[in-house]
Design a protein around this motif. Sequence first.
Motif, PDB file in Angstrom:
ATOM      1  N   TYR A 223      -5.219   2.344 -14.413  1.00  0.00           N
ATOM      2  CA  TYR A 223      -5.674   2.635 -13.056  1.00  0.00           C
ATOM      3  C   TYR A 223      -4.674   2.071 -12.063  1.00  0.00           C
ATOM      4  CZ  TYR A 223     -10.246   4.585 -14.137  1.00  0.00           C
ATOM      5  OH  TYR A 223     -11.249   5.413 -14.560  1.00  0.00           O
ATOM      6  N   ALA A 224      -4.603   2.713 -10.907  1.00  0.00           N
ATOM      7  CA  ALA A 224      -3.619   2.316  -9.907  1.00  0.00           C
ATOM      8  C   ALA A 224      -4.224   2.366  -8.511  1.00  0.00           C
ATOM      9  CB  ALA A 224      -2.387   3.223  -9.987  1.00  0.00           C
ATOM     10  N   PHE A 225      -3.569   1.670  -7.611  1.00  0.00           N
ATOM     11  CA  PHE A 225      -3.918   1.618  -6.189  1.00  0.00           C
ATOM     12  C   PHE A 225      -2.975   2.578  -5.484  1.00  0.00           C
ATOM     13  CE2 PHE A 225      -3.511  -0.074  -1.927  1.00  0.00           C
ATOM     14  CZ  PHE A 225      -4.729  -0.641  -1.614  1.00  0.00           C
ATOM     15  N   SER A 226      -3.518   3.636  -4.881  1.00  0.00           N
ATOM     16  CA  SER A 226      -2.702   4.694  -4.294  1.00  0.00           C
ATOM     17  C   SER A 226      -2.898   4.751  -2.778  1.00  0.00           C
ATOM     18  CB  SER A 226      -3.080   6.046  -4.910  1.00  0.00           C
ATOM     19  OG  SER A 226      -2.385   7.107  -4.295  1.00  0.00           O
ATOM     20  N   HIS A 227      -1.782   4.848  -2.038  1.00  0.00           N
ATOM     21  CA  HIS A 227      -1.839   4.983  -0.581  1.00  0.00           C
ATOM     22  C   HIS A 227      -0.675   5.857  -0.134  1.00  0.00           C
ATOM     23  CE1 HIS A 227       1.536   2.123   0.071  1.00  0.00           C
ATOM     24  NE2 HIS A 227       1.079   1.572  -1.033  1.00  0.00           N
ATOM     25  N   ARG A 228      -0.640   6.203   1.115  1.00  0.00           N
ATOM     26  CA  ARG A 228       0.436   7.047   1.633  1.00  0.00           C
ATOM     27  C   ARG A 228       1.736   6.262   1.719  1.00  0.00           C
ATOM     28  NH1 ARG A 228      -1.459  10.938   6.479  1.00  0.00           N
ATOM     29  NH2 ARG A 228       0.308   9.861   7.403  1.00  0.00           N
ATOM     30  N   ASP A 229       2.849   6.954   1.450  1.00  0.00           N
ATOM     31  CA  ASP A 229       4.164   6.308   1.515  1.00  0.00           C
ATOM     32  C   ASP A 229       4.447   5.711   2.886  1.00  0.00           C
ATOM     33  OD1 ASP A 229       4.825   6.928  -1.109  1.00  0.00           O
ATOM     34  OD2 ASP A 229       5.661   8.870  -0.572  1.00  0.00           O
ATOM     35  N   ASP A 230       3.958   6.378   3.919  1.00  0.00           N
ATOM     36  CA  ASP A 230       4.297   5.945   5.276  1.00  0.00           C
ATOM     37  C   ASP A 230       3.309   4.944   5.855  1.00  0.00           C
ATOM     38  OD1 ASP A 230       2.181   7.655   5.485  1.00  0.00           O
ATOM     39  OD2 ASP A 230       3.038   8.927   7.042  1.00  0.00           O
ATOM     40  N   ASP A 231       2.351   4.504   5.060  1.00  0.00           N
ATOM     41  CA  ASP A 231       1.337   3.571   5.558  1.00  0.00           C
ATOM     42  C   ASP A 231       1.717   2.152   5.160  1.00  0.00           C
ATOM     43  OD1 ASP A 231      -0.887   2.275   6.489  1.00  0.00           O
ATOM     44  OD2 ASP A 231      -2.331   3.643   5.588  1.00  0.00           O
ATOM     45  N   THR A 232       2.288   1.418   6.092  1.00  0.00           N
ATOM     46  CA  THR A 232       2.768   0.058   5.813  1.00  0.00           C
ATOM     47  C   THR A 232       1.944  -0.993   6.560  1.00  0.00           C
ATOM     48  OG1 THR A 232       4.403   0.267   7.585  1.00  0.00           O
ATOM     49  CG2 THR A 232       5.117   0.856   5.360  1.00  0.00           C
ATOM     50  N   ARG A 233       0.734  -0.651   6.937  1.00  0.00           N
ATOM     51  CA  ARG A 233      -0.110  -1.611   7.649  1.00  0.00           C
ATOM     52  C   ARG A 233      -0.436  -2.822   6.770  1.00  0.00           C
ATOM     53  NH1 ARG A 233      -5.191   1.737   8.810  1.00  0.00           N
ATOM     54  NH2 ARG A 233      -4.518   2.627   6.833  1.00  0.00           N
TER      55      ARG A 233
ATOM     56  N   ILE B 236      -3.116  -2.515   3.912  1.00  0.00           N
ATOM     57  CA  ILE B 236      -2.841  -1.979   2.580  1.00  0.00           C
ATOM     58  C   ILE B 236      -2.490  -3.105   1.610  1.00  0.00           C
ATOM     59  CG2 ILE B 236      -1.381  -0.430   1.254  1.00  0.00           C
ATOM     60  CD1 ILE B 236      -3.378   0.964   3.110  1.00  0.00           C
ATOM     61  N   ASP B 237      -1.571  -3.970   1.998  1.00  0.00           N
ATOM     62  CA  ASP B 237      -1.199  -5.089   1.126  1.00  0.00           C
ATOM     63  C   ASP B 237      -2.385  -6.026   0.890  1.00  0.00           C
ATOM     64  OD1 ASP B 237       1.395  -4.217   0.797  1.00  0.00           O
ATOM     65  OD2 ASP B 237       2.190  -5.425   2.440  1.00  0.00           O
ATOM     66  N   ALA B 238      -3.188  -6.250   1.928  1.00  0.00           N
ATOM     67  CA  ALA B 238      -4.336  -7.144   1.801  1.00  0.00           C
ATOM     68  C   ALA B 238      -5.358  -6.590   0.812  1.00  0.00           C
ATOM     69  CB  ALA B 238      -4.978  -7.357   3.167  1.00  0.00           C
ATOM     70  N   MET B 239      -5.638  -5.287   0.898  1.00  0.00           N
ATOM     71  CA  MET B 239      -6.623  -4.684   0.000  1.00  0.00           C
ATOM     72  C   MET B 239      -6.099  -4.607  -1.437  1.00  0.00           C
ATOM     73  SD  MET B 239      -9.385  -4.206   1.634  1.00  0.00           S
ATOM     74  CE  MET B 239      -8.938  -5.755   2.448  1.00  0.00           C
ATOM     75  N   TYR B 240      -4.802  -4.371  -1.586  1.00  0.00           N
ATOM     76  CA  TYR B 240      -4.232  -4.354  -2.938  1.00  0.00           C
ATOM     77  C   TYR B 240      -4.354  -5.735  -3.581  1.00  0.00           C
ATOM     78  CZ  TYR B 240      -0.875  -3.992  -6.751  1.00  0.00           C
ATOM     79  OH  TYR B 240      -0.274  -4.026  -7.985  1.00  0.00           O
ATOM     80  N   ALA B 241      -4.071  -6.777  -2.808  1.00  0.00           N
ATOM     81  CA  ALA B 241      -4.182  -8.135  -3.347  1.00  0.00           C
ATOM     82  C   ALA B 241      -5.619  -8.438  -3.781  1.00  0.00           C
ATOM     83  CB  ALA B 241      -3.713  -9.149  -2.302  1.00  0.00           C
ATOM     84  N   LEU B 242      -6.604  -8.026  -2.980  1.00  0.00           N
ATOM     85  CA  LEU B 242      -8.004  -8.255  -3.349  1.00  0.00           C
ATOM     86  C   LEU B 242      -8.384  -7.431  -4.572  1.00  0.00           C
ATOM     87  CD1 LEU B 242      -9.874  -8.361   0.087  1.00  0.00           C
ATOM     88  CD2 LEU B 242      -9.367 -10.270  -1.446  1.00  0.00           C
ATOM     89  N   ALA B 243      -7.898  -6.196  -4.646  1.00  0.00           N
ATOM     90  CA  ALA B 243      -8.207  -5.354  -5.803  1.00  0.00           C
ATOM     91  C   ALA B 243      -7.631  -5.965  -7.082  1.00  0.00           C
ATOM     92  CB  ALA B 243      -7.664  -3.942  -5.592  1.00  0.00           C
ATOM     93  N   ARG B 244      -6.433  -6.504  -7.009  1.00  0.00           N
ATOM     94  CA  ARG B 244      -5.831  -7.141  -8.185  1.00  0.00           C
ATOM     95  C   ARG B 244      -6.664  -8.317  -8.667  1.00  0.00           C
ATOM     96  NH1 ARG B 244      -0.315  -6.636  -9.369  1.00  0.00           N
ATOM     97  NH2 ARG B 244      -0.812  -8.149 -10.992  1.00  0.00           N
ATOM     98  N   ARG B 245      -7.281  -9.036  -7.732  1.00  0.00           N
ATOM     99  CA  ARG B 245      -8.067 -10.222  -8.112  1.00  0.00           C
ATOM    100  C   ARG B 245      -9.448  -9.868  -8.652  1.00  0.00           C
ATOM    101  NH1 ARG B 245      -5.703 -12.723  -3.405  1.00  0.00           N
ATOM    102  NH2 ARG B 245      -7.596 -12.454  -2.173  1.00  0.00           N
ATOM    103  N   THR B 246      -9.977  -8.723  -8.275  1.00  0.00           N
ATOM    104  CA  THR B 246     -11.373  -8.403  -8.642  1.00  0.00           C
ATOM    105  C   THR B 246     -11.498  -7.327  -9.705  1.00  0.00           C
ATOM    106  OG1 THR B 246     -11.483  -6.864  -6.762  1.00  0.00           O
ATOM    107  CG2 THR B 246     -12.300  -9.102  -6.403  1.00  0.00           C
ATOM    108  N   VAL B 247     -10.432  -6.610 -10.043  1.00  0.00           N
ATOM    109  CA  VAL B 247     -10.527  -5.496 -10.990  1.00  0.00           C
ATOM    110  C   VAL B 247     -11.081  -5.949 -12.350  1.00  0.00           C
ATOM    111  CG1 VAL B 247      -8.087  -5.779 -11.659  1.00  0.00           C
ATOM    112  CG2 VAL B 247      -9.267  -3.617 -12.088  1.00  0.00           C
TER     113      VAL B 247
END
Length: 297
Positions: free
Chosen positions: A264-274, A277-288
């Motif tokens: 499984y992967a975390f997918s977002h738009r290439d141009d979305d650098t807010r 995005i990084d914050a939610m990916y970090a939380l997803a990595r910790r809770t998956v």
Amino acid sequence: MTLKQLEAFYWAATCASFAIAAERLHLSVSSLSKRISELEAVLGQPLFDRRSQRARLTPAGEKLLPRAQALLQQAQDLRASMAQPAEIEGVCRFGVGELTALTWLPKLVAAARKRYPRLRMEPYVDVGGELRRRVRNGSLDFAIVAGNPSAPSIRPLGEARYTWCAAPALVGDTPRITPELLRRHPLVTLPQEAGTTRILDDWLGASGMAAAQPLTCNSWGAVAGLLLEGMGIGFLPVSWATALAQRDALRILRARPALAALPYAFSHRDDDTRPLIDAMYALARRTVDFGMAVRLL
């Protein structure tokens, strides 16, 4: 011109519609259009051709788009360098598959609420193909989908494991998957656009077996229910199948080769650098955790 005008133009140009862009910016469509009109007045030329049902960029709009993106990125970098992590706020609309929804989604939402109390999480549940489409058209900030990372905007998360199973009445005292078993009974599975299709196709190719006419449904809960009713042969997440086998409701079937794990992967738009995005990916990595027991079983 203002950054808000450029922001309105950028999202209107890169989302599937003005309505989706307005949702991303928490504006009404009329307010979004007003900002774009103000920007057009400043530049002295139209940025969108509004004669068709869906507005399209004019040559001036095409020229402005990469420059607007660069300016907005610089502004975002400045905000990020000055902001504290807890300042992430607003609405986060994201997509997950049903397996995520029934296992570790509550942990993710709880962790986000604790870490970013001013951020409102709005999950949307669907199959992987639809989630990817919604990420591309801008209606979702990100999605957690099955698949191997193949681009900077697709980041690895974890994997889910599955096992073949069937109702006791279908397999008797020999819980083993055979060509005859697959010929006699429908294959109960998710639809073609689901991520599990790839591990199913790989397994059928490696085993040399052929499946009967599939019985498809876009809900893991319904697949489990159909298997419990003896409607066919299929596979479920290992934790689900184990819990049901312990109650003698299903039999786990031996199979060679075993089903491969599904990444499984975390997918977002290439141009979305807010920073979101990084914050939610970090939380997803910790809770998956796709191996969690499901309370509904």
